[in-house]
Design a protein around this motif. Sequence first.
Motif, PDB file in Angstrom:
ATOM      1  N   PRO A 134      47.993 121.869  23.829  1.00  0.00           N
ATOM      2  CA  PRO A 134      47.045 123.034  24.773  1.00  0.00           C
ATOM      3  C   PRO A 134      47.868 123.651  25.431  1.00  0.00           C
ATOM      4  O   PRO A 134      47.334 124.938  26.524  1.00  0.00           O
ATOM      5  CB  PRO A 134      45.532 122.198  24.641  1.00  0.00           C
ATOM      6  N   GLN A 137      50.158 126.496  25.273  1.00  0.00           N
ATOM      7  CA  GLN A 137      49.128 127.729  24.596  1.00  0.00           C
ATOM      8  C   GLN A 137      48.790 128.744  25.440  1.00  0.00           C
ATOM      9  O   GLN A 137      48.249 129.272  24.883  1.00  0.00           O
ATOM     10  CB  GLN A 137      48.576 127.168  23.350  1.00  0.00           C
ATOM     11  N   LYS A 139      45.678 126.917  27.015  1.00  0.00           N
ATOM     12  CA  LYS A 139      44.337 126.928  26.766  1.00  0.00           C
ATOM     13  C   LYS A 139      44.223 126.130  27.848  1.00  0.00           C
ATOM     14  O   LYS A 139      42.366 126.292  27.984  1.00  0.00           O
ATOM     15  CB  LYS A 139      44.264 126.285  25.032  1.00  0.00           C
TER      16      LYS A 139
END
Length: 437
Positions: A134, A137, A139
């Motif tokens: 994550p 990414q 996020k």
Amino acid sequence: MACNTLVDITKLSPKFQELYAKAKDFVENDCIPAEPVWHEQMGLGDQRWKVIPPVLEGLKKKARSLGLWNLFLGRDYQEGAGLTNLEYALIAELTGRCPHIAPEAMNCSAPDTGNMEVFAKYGSPAQKKKWLEPLLQGKIRSAFAMTEKRVASSDATNIETHIQKVGNEYVINGLKWWISGAGDPRCAVYLVMGKTDPNNKNPHRQQSIVIVPADTPGITVVRPMQVFGYDDAPEGHCEIIFKDVRVPAENMVLGEGRGFEIIQGRLGPGRIHHCMRSIGMAERGLDYMLARVTDPSRRTFGKYLYEHGTIVSDIAQSRMEIDQARFMVLNAAKRIDEVKAKGAMKEIGMAKAIVPKMLGTVLDRAIQAHGAGGLSQDFPLAKWYAGSRTLRFADGPDEVHIAQIGKVELRRANDVKATFEKRDKTSQELLKKQSKL
């Protein structure tokens, strides 16, 4: 925009050349024009700690579509872009021209870069899946909790935070401060350094690093620390209390007693990233100065500002100091590529001791050329100046780096003396031969 890279870019990899051209265009034509929008969308008061400017999210999407994403992870990592440290250093300089937007827009901002490198280099497969993916990414965000309030933690052996294993858990107790990124609403995980074995005879085997989810009970973010009045919302540099914080035993990174090994692996390349971004910031500070001193509305005593000798000298000194510093950082990046960070500690230390001071000096001259405006919110110079002063502590204070450089140089003393003795002996033999002629 100056292009004094001191490196022949055409001799570097085709992949780098393509990414460099894209990054240059993205920073200059997307990120920098977005600065006033970013400030407006941030809002005022406590709202600044809750809002992520929509313009930043839009820039992230564009950067990712261009392939300008996670470029900091080098060729040693399958998750990275495959660039060398030297190549990424040149791109980091570009992002430093827009320091509060471009690095994050490209998912290349601290402290996430260092934390992602920790997970990529030392993390278990499960730790990578849960936290690295994550982060890569974009996020979530993260923080690295090492510095402490009650001790001189520039010597990390002084750290007092206690990490005790109880059954199949670790219990963390301690007080940290200046924890960058901890105020961000997206901060989902801390990497916390503390002592698991305080009685170990080797002071560098007492510390460990453990993964602590930010929502774990027992964590209190006390306050954001201010730098010359700036709190750097939404990321912040926070004071944090860990009181009986419990995490699973599998959250230990690499193993107990490996904390120093991890932070050395984390900080080496990260210091170079900071330095190259600083050079980009210094370049833009000089740009502001050039624009100001040639502005016809800013004449004094019937002259343009640049027609005063002190201004010309300031411009020349800034140009020379920026280029000197850039050479040192690129040399350090090249050494990391050749011998890894551990083998390039002298070069890294020299760059880290010199670049933040250079940045502060260049920005100070730019502020002076702007008069009172240079201190105001109408220009980014004052905020950048505050940040430049911070960098003289971040990742180790100047004094620590300078002391280490001196120690490394002193290791050469015996060889130097042996060379002198050999040379003197040769000279004496030559004198004897000449005297017989």
